[in-house]
Design an enzyme around this catalytic site. Structure first.
Site, mmCIF file in Angstrom:
data_model
loop_
_atom_site.group_PDB
_atom_site.id
_atom_site.type_symbol
_atom_site.label_atom_id
_atom_site.label_comp_id
_atom_site.label_asym_id
_atom_site.label_seq_id
_atom_site.Cartn_x
_atom_site.Cartn_y
_atom_site.Cartn_z
ATOM 1 N N ASP A 80 18.424 -32.715 -3.551
ATOM 2 C CA ASP A 80 18.468 -33.779 -4.569
ATOM 3 C C ASP A 80 17.168 -34.584 -4.515
ATOM 4 O OD1 ASP A 80 19.640 -35.419 -6.522
ATOM 5 O OD2 ASP A 80 20.508 -36.777 -5.019
ATOM 6 N N GLU B 16 13.002 -33.030 -13.761
ATOM 7 C CA GLU B 16 13.409 -34.265 -14.466
ATOM 8 C C GLU B 16 12.305 -34.772 -15.372
ATOM 9 O OE1 GLU B 16 15.443 -37.278 -12.216
ATOM 10 O OE2 GLU B 16 14.750 -38.899 -13.517
ATOM 11 N N ASN C 229 25.928 -36.012 -11.291
ATOM 12 C CA ASN C 229 25.603 -36.407 -9.916
ATOM 13 C C ASN C 229 26.376 -37.646 -9.470
ATOM 14 O OD1 ASN C 229 23.718 -34.394 -10.052
ATOM 15 N ND2 ASN C 229 21.996 -35.663 -9.397
ATOM 16 N N ASP D 156 27.014 -40.080 -6.013
ATOM 17 C CA ASP D 156 26.819 -40.495 -4.626
ATOM 18 C C ASP D 156 27.504 -41.846 -4.386
ATOM 19 O OD1 ASP D 156 26.028 -40.894 -2.062
ATOM 20 O OD2 ASP D 156 23.886 -40.971 -2.446
ATOM 21 N N GLY E 176 22.698 -40.601 -11.631
ATOM 22 C CA GLY E 176 23.178 -41.977 -11.698
ATOM 23 C C GLY E 176 24.502 -42.076 -12.443
HETATM 24 P P1 13P Z 1 24.963 -42.583 -8.366
HETATM 25 O O1 13P Z 1 24.172 -43.617 -7.636
HETATM 26 O O2 13P Z 1 25.389 -43.080 -9.707
HETATM 27 O O3 13P Z 1 26.095 -42.043 -7.583
HETATM 28 O O4 13P Z 1 23.967 -41.348 -8.661
HETATM 29 C C1 13P Z 1 23.734 -40.382 -7.702
HETATM 30 C C2 13P Z 1 22.622 -39.461 -8.061
HETATM 31 O O5 13P Z 1 22.121 -39.432 -9.165
HETATM 32 C C3 13P Z 1 22.131 -38.566 -7.014
HETATM 33 O O6 13P Z 1 21.027 -37.830 -7.433
HETATM 34 O O1 G3H Z 2 19.906 -40.426 -6.182
HETATM 35 C C1 G3H Z 2 19.906 -40.760 -4.999
HETATM 36 C C2 G3H Z 2 21.092 -40.464 -4.167
HETATM 37 O O2 G3H Z 2 22.061 -41.461 -4.323
HETATM 38 C C3 G3H Z 2 20.681 -40.257 -2.739
HETATM 39 O O3 G3H Z 2 20.385 -41.460 -2.126
HETATM 40 O O4 G3H Z 2 18.128 -41.050 -1.141
HETATM 41 O O5 G3H Z 2 19.659 -42.845 -0.226
HETATM 42 O O6 G3H Z 2 20.165 -40.425 0.162
HETATM 43 P P1 G3H Z 2 19.530 -41.461 -0.749
HETATM 44 ZN ZN ZN Z 3 19.779 -38.917 -8.800
#
Ligand code: 13P
Ligand code: G3H
Ligand code: ZN
Length: 309
Positions: free
Chosen positions: A82, A134, A254, A256, A212
């Site tokens: 990612d 992207e 996505n 997270d 996001g």
């Molecule tokens: P969120 O912060 O909305 O979960 O997005 C995660 C993301 O885009 C990871 O690449």
């Molecule tokens: O888009 C980002 C993800 O939420 C990952 O976050 O870079 O803190 O692991 P991180």
């Molecule tokens: Zn992302």
């Protein structure tokens, strides 16, 4: 089943109008919660690790834990980098068995983004690995930004078409109003479905990715805040909008932040209710279970990928 690339799952998603969840992983409990949910729903799933996650968990551990998940479950799983920041990180993941990598050149100008993405695509494709790229900026949209400035943030459909043509990337992350983290909108949530439609018209065969895209589930924010947390005013993309996106051509969603909230809320609750508890299994078990429920809800009720394995 061995790890797969995203090729087949994306083809199916475009044909049958559903999206595949891409969930960020950082440790064993998160991986288990996600794959247990996906397996119960008989759904394909993407496990993605950011460079921060790789630094934290370390590649050999991530690899072996994902392999263990594949031993237990018979569903299509892709292991994805990612937000790959540079060629070297993408190469390291490809060399270590990841089946998909993202190269995030969105911070560069068009030409630089094309050049970097092309370099990763060449290296990846020669090794059977697929590439997500992207274009557009995933910034939070402020209420008082004027329309001209606002439009500059979103992905330009004509540029998206040209970018895919020049780079040969396998999927494309676009900006239509989402942003990372727990504070996505100041006022009403709004996604530019008109831009998504224009992009799909120009590149109908390119799987589209939404970053996001956490809902910032109110119940999970409340669970954190009711147990000593301080996350005021958090707001994400409502389920209905994500469902609409999954039906209108978004293939990968996505997530997270929602998993972070689930894990933190569940752990906080145990500590609030039992301040003498210090056995990690006593708070990591409910954390893993809440992650599972959260993922299962998304797969089944929002993304529509149940029984698409
Ligand atoms: P969120 O912060 O909305 O979960 O997005 C995660 C993301 O885009 C990871 O690449
Ligand atoms: O888009 C980002 C993800 O939420 C990952 O976050 O870079 O803190 O692991 P991180
Ligand atoms: Zn992302």
């Amino acid at each position: 089943m061995p790890l797969v690339t995203t090729k087949e799952m994306f083809e199916k998603s475009m044909k049958e109008h559903f999206a595949i969840g891409a969930f960020n992983v950082n440790n064993m409990e998160i991986i288990q919660g996600i794959v247990d949910a996906a397996a119960e729903e008989n759904s394909p799933v993407i496990l993605q690790a950011s460079s921060g996650a790789i630094k934290y968990a370390r590649i050999p551990y991530l690899k072996k834990m994902v392999e263990a998940a594949l031993e237990e479950h018979n569903i299509p799983v892709a292991l994805h980098l990612d937000h790959g920041p540079d060629f070297e990180t993408a190469k390291m993941c490809i060399d270590n068995g990841f089946t998909s990598v993202m190269i995030d050149g969105s911070k560069y100008n068009f030409e630089e983004n094309v050049a970097l993405t092309k370099k990763v695509v060449e290296y990846a494709h020669a090794r059977g690995v697929v590439v997500e790229a992207e274009i557009g900026k995933l910034a939070g949209v402020e209420d008082d930004v004027n329309v001209a400035a606002e439009d500059a943030i979103y992905t330009n459909p004509k540029e998206a078409e040209e970018f895919v043509r020049q780079t040969g990337c396998d999927s494309l992350a676009i900006a239509i109003g989402t942003s990372h983290g727990a504070y996505k909108f100041k006022g009403e949530a709004k996604l530019r479905f008109d831009i998504l439609q224009q992009i799909k018209e120009r590149i109908p065969n390119t799987p589209i990715v939404l970053h996001g895209a956490s809902t910032v589930i109110p119940e999970l924010v409340e669970l954190c805040n009711n147990n000593g947390g301080n996350i005021p005013g958090a707001k994400g993309v409502p389920d209905e909008m994500l469902h609409e996106a999954s039906q209108k051509g978004v293939s990968k969603i996505n997530v997270d932040t929602d998993l972070r909230l689930a894990m933190t809320g569940a752990i906080r609750k145990v500590f609030t209710e039992s301040s003498s508890e210090f056995d990690p299994r006593k708070y990591l078990t409910p954390a893993r279970e809440l992650i599972k429920q959260t993922v299962q809800h998304k797969i089944r009720d929002v993304f529509g990928s149940s029984n698409k394995a």
